[in-house]
Scaffold this active site. Structure first.
Site, short mmCIF file in Angstrom:
data_model
loop_
_atom_site.label_atom_id
_atom_site.label_comp_id
_atom_site.label_asym_id
_atom_site.label_seq_id
_atom_site.Cartn_x
_atom_site.Cartn_y
_atom_site.Cartn_z
CB CYS A 153 -52.52 -4.03 45.70
SG CYS A 153 -50.82 -4.10 46.31
CE1 TYR A 154 -50.78 -4.03 52.15
CE2 TYR A 154 -48.77 -3.51 50.95
CZ TYR A 154 -49.46 -4.31 51.86
OH TYR A 154 -48.81 -5.35 52.48
#
EC number: 1.2.1.38
Length: 349
Positions: A153-154
């Site tokens: 996600c990051y």
């Protein structure tokens, strides 16, 4: 299509798994034929997620490769890190298409994986087979692939914010600093002191400073795009909200460019990619503006005093950062329009 693709989801009781259920239930070309959990096998999925009551009545299956092969054509692994290292190769060898949402096949170096994830790495032969599924950057490689490693996600938010510049050669690669903030759903559904209500409510904190496992993933992809090794500063923070990632990225330009030139570079790079939206000058995205959607919104500002560019990139960490991108990759794998089953607007307010 007359016959729908049959999908199994391993890790159905986690946030990524249940979000996959939500998205695939809306997909016109896919039927969910097995929801799987090693910890809750035999129980109805709605016991853990009552919002699925009378929508998905299936009982959770155990992890059984032979059963999955009988019931599915594609399998999503929404499992904790370290589980897919052994399981994904067995599923792939059984003839299934595999989309792994964990981090077990993202890093090409087993030594680097073990150092950052603290798990035994997967067999190198299968790591090489796994295509890194950052759809807007490597979509052509995803098409027709049978094994996808879904980005973190990051990294999704940060890499989409940096990819055009890394590929263009316009920035000093030693100057990259990314300051990223996430809602608590990124930590999963398991219990921990970090996401205890009394700890996170009315709080804002940095964690895993200079130690976050997504750091080498971002560096690996930037290095691939730039054609040289990249080392950056990446700091993660937890904020008291459920969904969303905002990555604020700082870079130095190699030579004088206008902000309009940079914005045009981004629009050209992402032309035809439906889920990246570039903001006009002076407009900056917020996590609420992509909530519940597969969009990544990007804004930027060039500081004439310092010559430094600030990029702001936002996503919903559970959708674009996990389940939504997995469905987008499935669409590309199958030769469907990449927006199939994902063309919905963000939830607002």
């Amino acid at each position: 299509m007359s016959t729908k693709l049959r999908a199994a989801i391993i890790g159905s009781t986690g946030y990524g798994g249940v979000e996959l259920i939500r998205l695939l239930l809306m997909h016109p070309n896919v039927a969910i034929t097995s929801v799987i959990s090693s910890s809750s096998a035999g129980a109805p999925i709605a016991d853990g997620y009552p919002h699925l009551n009378q929508i998905l009545t299936d009982k959770l299956d155990a992890v059984d490769v032979d059963l999955i092969r009988e019931k599915a054509d594609v399998v999503f692994l929404a499992t904790p890190h370290g589980v897919a290292t052994e399981l994904a190769p067995k599923l792939y060898d059984a003839g299934l298409k595999v989309i792994d949402i964990s981090g077990d096949f993202r890093l090409k170096s087993g030594e680097v994986y073990e150092a950052w994830y603290k798990h035994k790495p997967a067999d190198a032969a299968y790591v090489e087979k796994a295509v890194y599924g950052l759809a807007e950057v490597f979509g052509e490689e995803v098409k027709g692939a049978s094994f996808i490693s879904n980005p973190g996600c990051y990294p999704t938010a940060t890499l989409l914010g940096l990819a055009p510049l890394a590929a263009s050669g316009w920035i000093d690669l030693k100057s990259i600093i990314a300051d990223a903030k996430s809602g608590v759903s990124g930590a999963g559904r398991g219990l921990s002191l970090l996401v205890h209500y009394a700890e996170i409510n009315e709080n804002f904190l940095a964690y895993k400073v200079n130690k976050h496992q997504h750091t080498p993933e971002i560096e690996q992809v930037l290095g691939r795009l730039a054609g040289e090794d990249v080392v950056m500063t990446f700091t993660t923070h937890l904020v008291p909200m459920t969904r969303g990632i905002l990555s604020t990225i700082y870079v130095n330009l190699k030579e004088t460019r206008s902000e309009d030139d940079i914005r045009e570079l981004y629009r050209s790079y992402y032309e035809g990619r439906p889920f990246v939206r570039i903001r006009d000058k002076g407009k900056y995205p917020a996590t609420k503006e992509v909530w519940g959607s597969n969009y990544c919104d990007i804004g930027m500002s060039l500081d004439p005093r310092t010559g430094r560019l600030t990029i702001i990139s936002v996503i919903d960490n559970v959708v674009k950062g996990a389940a939504g991108q997995a469905v987008q990759n499935l669409n590309l794998m199958m030769g469907w329009d990449e927006a199939t089953g994902l063309a919905f607007t963000p939830v607002y307010p």
